[in-house]
Design a protein around this motif. Structure first.
Motif, short mmCIF file in Angstrom:
data_model
loop_
_atom_site.label_atom_id
_atom_site.label_comp_id
_atom_site.label_asym_id
_atom_site.label_seq_id
_atom_site.Cartn_x
_atom_site.Cartn_y
_atom_site.Cartn_z
N GLU A 129 69.57 -87.99 10.75
CA GLU A 129 69.94 -88.39 9.00
C GLU A 129 68.90 -89.15 8.42
N LYS A 130 68.62 -90.25 9.67
CA LYS A 130 67.36 -91.17 9.10
C LYS A 130 66.14 -90.80 8.93
N PHE A 131 65.66 -89.74 9.81
CA PHE A 131 64.54 -88.84 9.54
C PHE A 131 64.51 -87.89 8.19
N LEU A 177 88.65 -93.45 18.68
CA LEU A 177 87.86 -94.13 17.49
C LEU A 177 86.68 -93.44 17.58
N TYR A 178 86.12 -93.25 16.34
CA TYR A 178 84.83 -92.84 15.86
C TYR A 178 83.99 -93.68 15.20
N THR A 179 82.83 -94.22 15.43
CA THR A 179 81.89 -94.79 14.34
C THR A 179 80.59 -94.45 14.79
N GLY A 180 79.55 -94.95 13.89
CA GLY A 180 78.37 -94.65 14.03
C GLY A 180 77.33 -95.63 13.64
N ARG A 181 76.04 -95.10 13.81
CA ARG A 181 74.99 -95.99 13.20
C ARG A 181 73.72 -94.99 12.78
N GLY A 182 73.24 -95.15 11.68
CA GLY A 182 72.03 -94.44 11.26
C GLY A 182 70.59 -95.33 11.80
N HIS A 219 81.30 -89.06 3.10
CA HIS A 219 81.11 -88.02 4.07
C HIS A 219 82.58 -87.84 4.53
N PHE A 220 83.64 -88.72 4.66
CA PHE A 220 84.92 -88.67 5.37
C PHE A 220 85.78 -88.03 4.28
N ARG A 221 85.66 -88.05 2.94
CA ARG A 221 86.46 -87.41 2.06
C ARG A 221 85.95 -85.94 1.94
N ASP A 251 80.88 -97.92 2.15
CA ASP A 251 79.79 -96.61 1.52
C ASP A 251 79.96 -95.34 2.30
N GLN A 252 80.37 -95.34 3.55
CA GLN A 252 80.42 -93.76 4.37
C GLN A 252 81.67 -92.91 3.79
N ASP A 253 82.30 -93.65 2.91
CA ASP A 253 83.65 -92.94 2.57
C ASP A 253 83.48 -91.48 2.08
N PHE A 308 74.97 -91.62 16.84
CA PHE A 308 73.49 -92.16 16.54
C PHE A 308 72.74 -90.97 15.87
N THR A 309 72.83 -91.27 14.36
CA THR A 309 72.21 -90.31 13.53
C THR A 309 70.68 -90.34 13.25
N ASP A 310 69.89 -89.76 14.44
CA ASP A 310 68.48 -90.18 14.14
C ASP A 310 68.03 -88.99 13.35
N PHE A 367 72.46 -80.59 4.51
CA PHE A 367 73.40 -80.00 5.47
C PHE A 367 73.73 -81.13 6.38
N TYR A 368 73.16 -82.42 6.20
CA TYR A 368 73.75 -83.38 6.94
C TYR A 368 75.01 -83.79 7.12
N THR A 369 75.76 -84.00 6.18
CA THR A 369 77.27 -84.38 6.23
C THR A 369 77.98 -83.51 7.24
N LEU A 400 90.51 -92.02 14.49
CA LEU A 400 90.41 -93.04 13.60
C LEU A 400 89.02 -93.67 13.34
N ILE A 401 88.48 -93.57 11.96
CA ILE A 401 87.26 -93.82 12.01
C ILE A 401 86.98 -95.26 10.91
N PRO A 402 86.63 -96.35 11.82
CA PRO A 402 86.29 -97.59 10.99
C PRO A 402 84.92 -97.51 10.48
N1 TRP Z 1 75.61 -92.44 8.43
C1 TRP Z 1 75.86 -93.80 8.89
C2 TRP Z 1 74.65 -94.77 8.59
O1 TRP Z 1 73.87 -94.53 8.09
C3 TRP Z 1 75.99 -93.55 10.54
C4 TRP Z 1 77.17 -92.88 11.03
C5 TRP Z 1 77.51 -91.75 11.48
C6 TRP Z 1 78.71 -93.54 10.86
N2 TRP Z 1 78.80 -91.56 11.84
C7 TRP Z 1 79.41 -92.54 11.48
C8 TRP Z 1 79.05 -94.69 10.22
C9 TRP Z 1 80.85 -92.79 11.33
C10 TRP Z 1 80.23 -95.11 10.41
C11 TRP Z 1 81.23 -94.21 10.79
O2 TRP Z 1 74.67 -95.83 9.24
#
Ligand code: TRP
Length: 375
Positions: free
Chosen positions: A115-117, A75-80, A226-228, A222-224, A111-113, A193-195, A216-218
């Motif tokens: 991206e948010k920067f 699994l892969y997910t994240g937080r900005g 990127h993964f497209r 709105d994040q779609d 954790f996309t520090d 570049f970020y994506t 598999l990415i949950p």
């Molecule tokens: N870009 C996402 C955000 O703004 C953070 C993120 C990075 C993310 N990788 C991810 C979210 C993978 C979902 C899945 O919050």
């Protein structure tokens, strides 16, 4: 007045039409066939699936085919990290934890520090990095398995991530980024570049393991974009296309329109660190009500749960289908008043948050067990 829908990774606004998103983004609806297939492995289905909160996917069947052959996915997910964690952020994480438990799989959490920067004018890199560590407490509090969960912090894991990000970036043109994300000539070149950085965790575990592992990415829909883009590029680098499962947005407390459409980002948010009194005040003050203007009318005609934010929130946070149905019926019939419905939500959230906050406190000593160690 309905408001124009905007759904990009950096802006979600207006009335969200999920059927339109399915068509525009080209994702597949989670249908009965997929649900039945999932249920074979998970037993009971998570209420987010039963209630169509996780509503779409790409290539879920591929991931399950491989799983059934003994080839586990990760699994892969994240937080900005742009601020505190609120209830909406928890939705995909709670579901990801359920998937980790049911399938016994690894999770990579980004954790996309960076991206948010790059995207927030007023945030320094020091601040987004600090927020990443704040947000980690909430991710840990959700209950992920420390032995199977690995945190990546973009600015700190750059040593292993950058090498892979530039391989991705070489296959993405500026014009692709402009059309996929709406970025313009005026955006800084880091944002452009970020994506490439967000693509990396979808295959980094395969690079580390020196074998291809399905991913598999949950995520919230709105994040779609990127993964497209990732799905186009990764096969060119010899990796699988990542599979995905997408959820709706938790409506904003004040985000209900008179025509019954929901806007995701309006009204106050409930933060995971809010105390019980704050939660109560926010719900009472801001949660849009589907009730009538007078008590007599409410008793006689009943309320409208379909546009009531408190009820909508309960569809996310009340797991018990029978309880939820009774609330729906009682509200509609006029038996349950708006104030009483709000009280049910307040109680539910405060019970959840009391537990979450205890685990969040304990998480402070656990961060080191989760942050991926580069060896
Ligand atoms: N870009 C996402 C955000 O703004 C953070 C993120 C990075 C993310 N990788 C991810 C979210 C993978 C979902 C899945 O919050």
């Amino acid at each position: 007045m309905t408001k124009e829908m905007i759904v990009t990774p950096w802006e979600v606004k207006g009335n969200i039409d999920y059927d339109k998103l399915i068509a525009e983004f080209g994702v597949s609806k989670i249908d009965d066939q997929v649900m039945t297939r999932l249920r074979k492995h998970t037993g009971e289905l998570h209420h987010f699936l039963r209630r169509n909160i996780f509503f779409a996917h790409r290539d879920l069947n591929f991931v399950l085919d491989e799983y059934e052959k003994g080839n586990k996915f990760f699994l892969y997910t994240g937080r900005g990290p742009s601020g505190g964690t609120h209830m909406g952020h928890l939705v995909p994480w709670l579901f990801t934890k359920w998937l980790q438990d049911k399938f016994g799989v690894e999770l990579w959490f980004q954790f996309t520090d960076d991206e948010k920067f790059l995207f927030k004018k007023d945030l320094s890199l020091e601040e987004t990095n600090r927020l990443a560590y704040e947000n980690m407490l909430d991710v840990i509090a959700v209950g992920f398995d420390p032995k199977k969960t690995h945190f990546l912090v973009d600015s700190e894991h750059a040593g292993i991530m950058y090498k892979e990000a530039i391989k991705v970036a070489k296959h993405i043109t500026f014009s692709t980024v402009k059309s996929a994300f709406g970025l313009t000539n005026e955006h800084n070149i880091g944002a452009i570049f970020y994506t490439a950085m967000q693509a990396v965790p979808a295959f980094l575990p395969s690079v580390i393991a020196k074998k291809e592992i399905p991913c598999l990415i949950p995520y919230a829909i709105d994040q779609d974009p990127h993964f497209r883009v990732s799905r186009d590029v990764l096969p060119k680098l010899g990796h699988y296309k990542p599979a995905a499962i997408q959820c709706r947005f938790l409506p904003g407390l004040g985000g209900m329109q008179e025509d019954g459409k929901m806007s995701s980002s309006e009204g106050a948010a409930i933060y995971t660190t809010d105390d019980a009194k704050t939660v109560k005040n926010k719900i009472n003050k801001y949660a849009f009500s589907g009730g009538r203007s007078t008590l007599e009318e409410q008793r006689k005609l009943g309320g409208n749960p379909d546009i009531d934010v408190s009820y909508q929130w309960l569809t996310f946070f009340e797991e018990d289908d029978a309880k939820l149905k009774k609330i729906y019926d009682d509200y509609k019939s006029g038996k349950l008043l708006s104030g009483e419905l709000k009280a049910i939500l307040i109680e539910k959230l405060n019970t959840f948050l009391a537990e979450h906050q205890k685990r969040r406190e304990k998480a402070k000593d656990k961060i080191k067990d989760f942050v991926y160690k580069i060896c």
